[in-house]
Write a protein that holds these residues in place. Structure first.
Motif, short mmCIF file in Angstrom:
data_model
loop_
_atom_site.label_atom_id
_atom_site.label_comp_id
_atom_site.label_asym_id
_atom_site.label_seq_id
_atom_site.Cartn_x
_atom_site.Cartn_y
_atom_site.Cartn_z
N LEU A 147 30.76 103.74 49.41
CA LEU A 147 30.49 105.14 49.74
C LEU A 147 29.63 105.77 48.66
CD1 LEU A 147 32.93 107.77 51.13
CD2 LEU A 147 31.64 108.27 49.07
N LEU A 148 30.01 105.60 47.41
CA LEU A 148 29.26 106.20 46.31
C LEU A 148 27.85 105.61 46.20
CD1 LEU A 148 32.11 106.37 43.64
CD2 LEU A 148 30.99 108.31 44.76
N ASP A 149 27.71 104.34 46.56
CA ASP A 149 26.38 103.71 46.54
C ASP A 149 25.44 104.31 47.58
OD1 ASP A 149 27.14 102.03 44.48
OD2 ASP A 149 27.59 100.33 45.80
N HIS A 150 25.99 104.89 48.63
CA HIS A 150 25.18 105.43 49.73
C HIS A 150 25.21 106.96 49.78
CE1 HIS A 150 25.74 101.25 50.96
NE2 HIS A 150 24.59 101.40 51.59
N GLU A 173 35.30 96.31 57.55
CA GLU A 173 36.33 95.28 57.46
C GLU A 173 37.18 95.46 56.20
OE1 GLU A 173 34.16 91.60 57.79
OE2 GLU A 173 34.11 91.72 60.00
N GLN A 174 36.54 95.79 55.08
CA GLN A 174 37.29 96.01 53.85
C GLN A 174 38.26 97.18 53.99
OE1 GLN A 174 34.00 96.49 51.12
NE2 GLN A 174 34.11 94.36 50.46
N ILE A 175 37.80 98.26 54.59
CA ILE A 175 38.66 99.43 54.80
C ILE A 175 39.80 99.10 55.74
CG2 ILE A 175 38.75 101.78 55.77
CD1 ILE A 175 35.84 102.12 54.65
N PRO A 229 27.13 97.47 57.50
CA PRO A 229 28.31 98.33 57.62
C PRO A 229 29.58 97.58 58.03
CG PRO A 229 26.82 98.67 59.47
CD PRO A 229 26.11 97.79 58.49
N ARG A 230 29.44 96.50 58.76
CA ARG A 230 30.62 95.74 59.20
C ARG A 230 31.45 95.26 58.01
NH1 ARG A 230 31.99 92.60 64.05
NH2 ARG A 230 30.12 93.62 64.86
N VAL A 289 33.67 106.56 57.33
CA VAL A 289 34.02 105.56 58.34
C VAL A 289 33.22 105.80 59.62
CG1 VAL A 289 35.89 104.72 59.83
CG2 VAL A 289 36.31 105.05 57.38
N THR A 290 33.08 107.05 60.03
CA THR A 290 32.28 107.36 61.21
C THR A 290 30.82 106.97 60.98
OG1 THR A 290 33.77 109.19 61.72
CG2 THR A 290 31.63 109.21 62.80
N HIS A 291 30.31 107.23 59.79
CA HIS A 291 28.95 106.85 59.42
C HIS A 291 28.78 105.33 59.53
CE1 HIS A 291 25.13 106.92 57.27
NE2 HIS A 291 25.62 106.03 56.42
N LEU A 292 29.75 104.59 59.03
CA LEU A 292 29.68 103.13 59.11
C LEU A 292 29.67 102.65 60.56
CD1 LEU A 292 32.12 102.10 56.24
CD2 LEU A 292 29.63 101.91 56.24
N VAL A 293 30.48 103.27 61.40
CA VAL A 293 30.53 102.89 62.82
C VAL A 293 29.17 103.16 63.48
CG1 VAL A 293 31.57 103.43 65.06
CG2 VAL A 293 33.02 103.14 63.05
N LEU A 294 28.60 104.33 63.23
CA LEU A 294 27.28 104.64 63.79
C LEU A 294 26.22 103.64 63.32
CD1 LEU A 294 27.11 108.55 63.55
CD2 LEU A 294 27.17 107.17 65.64
#
Length: 168
Positions: free
Chosen positions: A159-162, A73-75, A68-69, A25-30
């Motif tokens: 997550l697994l894709d990245h 949003e899904q999470i 990432p948005r 989640v932090t990675h997505l925010v960054l």
């Protein structure tokens, strides 16, 4: 912490799924903010869950995310859903389920059969269903149903894709 071109997470212990999800989640925010000087890659170091006695270090790396948005949003939607009613999301079991589908290309029915031991436990380890809260919420239902499968894939697939893993 941010070091150079990567955000760095570490845990001197076994990497747990909830830690991995927090780092994700932090990675997505960054990646969504894209602030100059801040990294688009994240690494997470900790002990491999398969070998706690041998203390083998594992380094996981999240690659940059194009949208990432969408994943945030899904999470957040799943989080909001979980505030209204118990969410069929069990971190260890759902992570393993998503791994089996995404990495080993096992069909969903077979994957559910394989993750039952993670959920229920066995003679050697407790399962997630030993958690009192899970028992109270789901003892009169089938916890590993289609809703569980959908939640597992919505949360863990991106997550697994990245995710790349480095042993050593």
């Amino acid at each position: 912490s941010v070091y150079g071109r990567k955000a760095v997470w570490y845990r001197y212990g076994t990497i747990r799924q909830k830690d991995l999800l927090t780092a994700w989640v932090t990675h997505l925010v960054l990646n969504e903010l894209r602030i100059d000087g801040y990294p688009l890659k994240t690494i997470f170091a900790g002990l491999d869950e398969k070998s706690p006695k041998e203390a083998v270090w594992k380094v996981l790396e999240f690659s940059p995310v194009d949208n990432p948005r969408k994943f945030l949003e899904q999470i957040l939607l799943k989080y909001q859903e979980g505030l209204v009613k118990p969410l069929k999301f069990f971190p260890k079991t759902s992570y393993r389920f998503a791994q089996l589908l995404k990495r080993q290309k096992i069909n969903p029915e077979e994957a559910v059969d394989k993750v039952k031991s993670v959920f229920i436990g066995n003679d050697f380890s407790k399962g997630e269903f030993d958690d009192l809260y899970y028992r109270i919420c789901f003892e009169n239902s089938s916890p590993l149903d289609q809703e569980f499968r959908d939640n597992a894939l919505i949360i863990w697939s991106p997550l697994l894709d990245h995710l790349k893993s480095h042993e050593g």
